[in-house]
Design a protein around this motif. Structure first.
Motif, PDB file in Angstrom:
ATOM      1  N   GLU A   1       0.830  -1.209   0.000  1.00 16.65           N
ATOM      2  CA  GLU A   1       0.000   0.000   0.000  1.00 16.65           C
ATOM      3  C   GLU A   1       0.865   1.260   0.000  1.00 16.65           C
ATOM      4  OE1 GLU A   1      -4.010  -0.554   2.319  1.00 16.65           O
ATOM      5  OE2 GLU A   1      -2.375  -1.452   3.490  1.00 16.65           O
TER       6      GLU A   1
ATOM      7  N   TYR B   1      -5.499   3.660  -4.934  1.00 17.52           N
ATOM      8  CA  TYR B   1      -4.924   4.513  -3.896  1.00 17.52           C
ATOM      9  C   TYR B   1      -4.776   5.948  -4.406  1.00 17.52           C
ATOM     10  CZ  TYR B   1      -4.387   0.500  -0.968  1.00 17.52           C
ATOM     11  OH  TYR B   1      -4.675  -0.601  -0.195  1.00 17.52           O
TER      12      TYR B   1
ATOM     13  N   GLY C   1      -5.703   6.682   1.542  1.00 13.10           N
ATOM     14  CA  GLY C   1      -5.473   5.319   1.071  1.00 13.10           C
ATOM     15  C   GLY C   1      -6.436   5.031  -0.063  1.00 13.10           C
TER      16      GLY C   1
END
Length: 375
Positions: free
Chosen positions: A153, A241, A312
């Motif tokens: 991530e 993202y 995110g």
């Protein structure tokens, strides 16, 4: 639909979600399409009147994981590793009651948690199907996972930060006296896509007095020589993202000494707040690091919002960098640091970088100059 997230990582997220649910006294989570569903099984899409619902049992609860989905939409899930994840796909057709189907699969829970973004029509349908079961929100469970980004991530957020930096690097192509904010915004939107985003989620071009409105969009105001212009832009990459970065520009002429002095206060405050980011510091510590020097310089009432927000799969998510939030920062947490000073009727300025907490401090994901750039 094909998953771009490794199956082992999805399996770990489902396992940890079940463990956190059990710790919080939740027997079952019911997750409809949205970013929580994308996080857990990498399924994209939006909720509509036909129920799609992932059943996530708490660790130790007897219900198996299952995805209840309209039969006509089931083929779109073929690329997801649901078999490998142990998630049974259960279909329903128009005319059947999908809420009772969820109830039949639920294994007799006493407390269920529904996705924070679940449409009210589904919340009420599930309430009727579980009349004796306590209901709460799944957000407190999911945020315990989503707040702490894993390496994959962080890599996506790093890529997003570089992509939006490339757009800011092109601002001289777009931002000129005589053009309207809307014209500049349209060019920026195209550049956001050209630099790797799937769309421009937001484009703020706040020129002159419009810059004093933190969430100004664009307007037909013509940008004038000497204007100070706030440009806050971002969007999602193909992996979902987000980027989000703000820079402030002076257009066509050097700003006045008063503007320079005020901007210097803001720039020093933003730098101080970024440098305060480290494991063990709290979210409110970072807010205070930005707010105190601005207040000491006499601009406290002109800093009208929190210092930052998590980012995110959503552009605004936990953790929130605001006074009163005593949450200790941990490695993997990613959020904006974006103090601003807004002088009503005159001009405004904001500087925003995304930062990630590391084991020893922080990493900035936006690296364009933070000076008041004259174009």
């Amino acid at each position: 639909m094909t998953s771009a997230v490794p199956t082992a990582l999805l399996a770990d997220r489902l396992r940890r979600a079940g463990e956190v649910a059990a710790d919080q006294g939740v027997d079952l989570m019911l997750i409809t399409p949205g970013t929580d569903l994308r996080y857990l099984i990498d399924a994209d899409g939006e909720s509509h009147e036909r129920l799609t619902c992932l059943i996530v049992p708490a660790a130790g609860h007897r219900a198996p994981p299952a995805l209840v989905v309209p039969r006509l939409e089931a083929p779109g899930l073929a690329g997801l590793p649901l078999d490998d994840l142990g998630v049974e796909v259960v279909t329903w057709t128009d005319g059947e009651d999908p809420y009772l189907l969820v109830s039949d699969l639920a294994g007799g829970p006493t407390r269920i948690a529904v996705a924070d973004s679940m449409p009210a029509c589904h919340v009420f349908g599930l309430r009727d199907a579980f009349p004796e079961v306590a209901q709460t929100l799944a957000g407190p469970v999911i945020r315990e996972l989503r707040m702490r980004k894993d390496a994959a991530e962080v890599a996506q957020l790093r890529e997003a930060g570089a992509a939006i930096d490339r757009v800011h690097a092109r601002m001289g192509e777009f931002l000129r006296p005589g053009r309207t904010e809307a014209e500049v915004g349209a060019d920026i939107s195209a550049a956001i896509v050209a630099e790797g985003h799937t769309s421009a989620a937001f484009v703020i071009v706040g020129s002159g007095p419009n810059g004093a409105s933190p969430h100004h969009d664009v307007s037909d105001r013509v940008i004038e020589r000497g204007d100070v212009v706030v440009v806050d832009i971002g969007g999602p990459l193909p992996g979902g993202y987000y980027s989000d970065s703000t820079r402030t520009y002076a257009v066509g002429a050097e700003p006045s000494a008063a503007v320079r002095e005020t901007y210097a206060v803001l720039q020093a405050a933003q730098e101080r707040a970024v440098q305060a980011v480290r494991p063990g510091a709290t979210a409110q510590d970072i807010d205070a690091a930005a707010r105190e020097p601005i207040t000491e310089a006499g601009f406290g009432p002109q800093f009208v919002h929190r210092t930052g927000h998590g980012i995110g799969l959503d552009v605004h998510e936990e953790p929130y960098v605001v006074g009163g939030n005593a949450l200790p920062l941990e490695p993997g947490m990613a959020f904006s640091v974006e103090p601003g000073i807004y002088l009503d009727g005159q001009w405004g300025a904001r500087i925003e970088d995304i930062v990630v907490v590391t084991e020893t401090g922080h990493e900035r994901l936006n690296n364009r100059p933070r000076d008041l750039t004259v174009l």
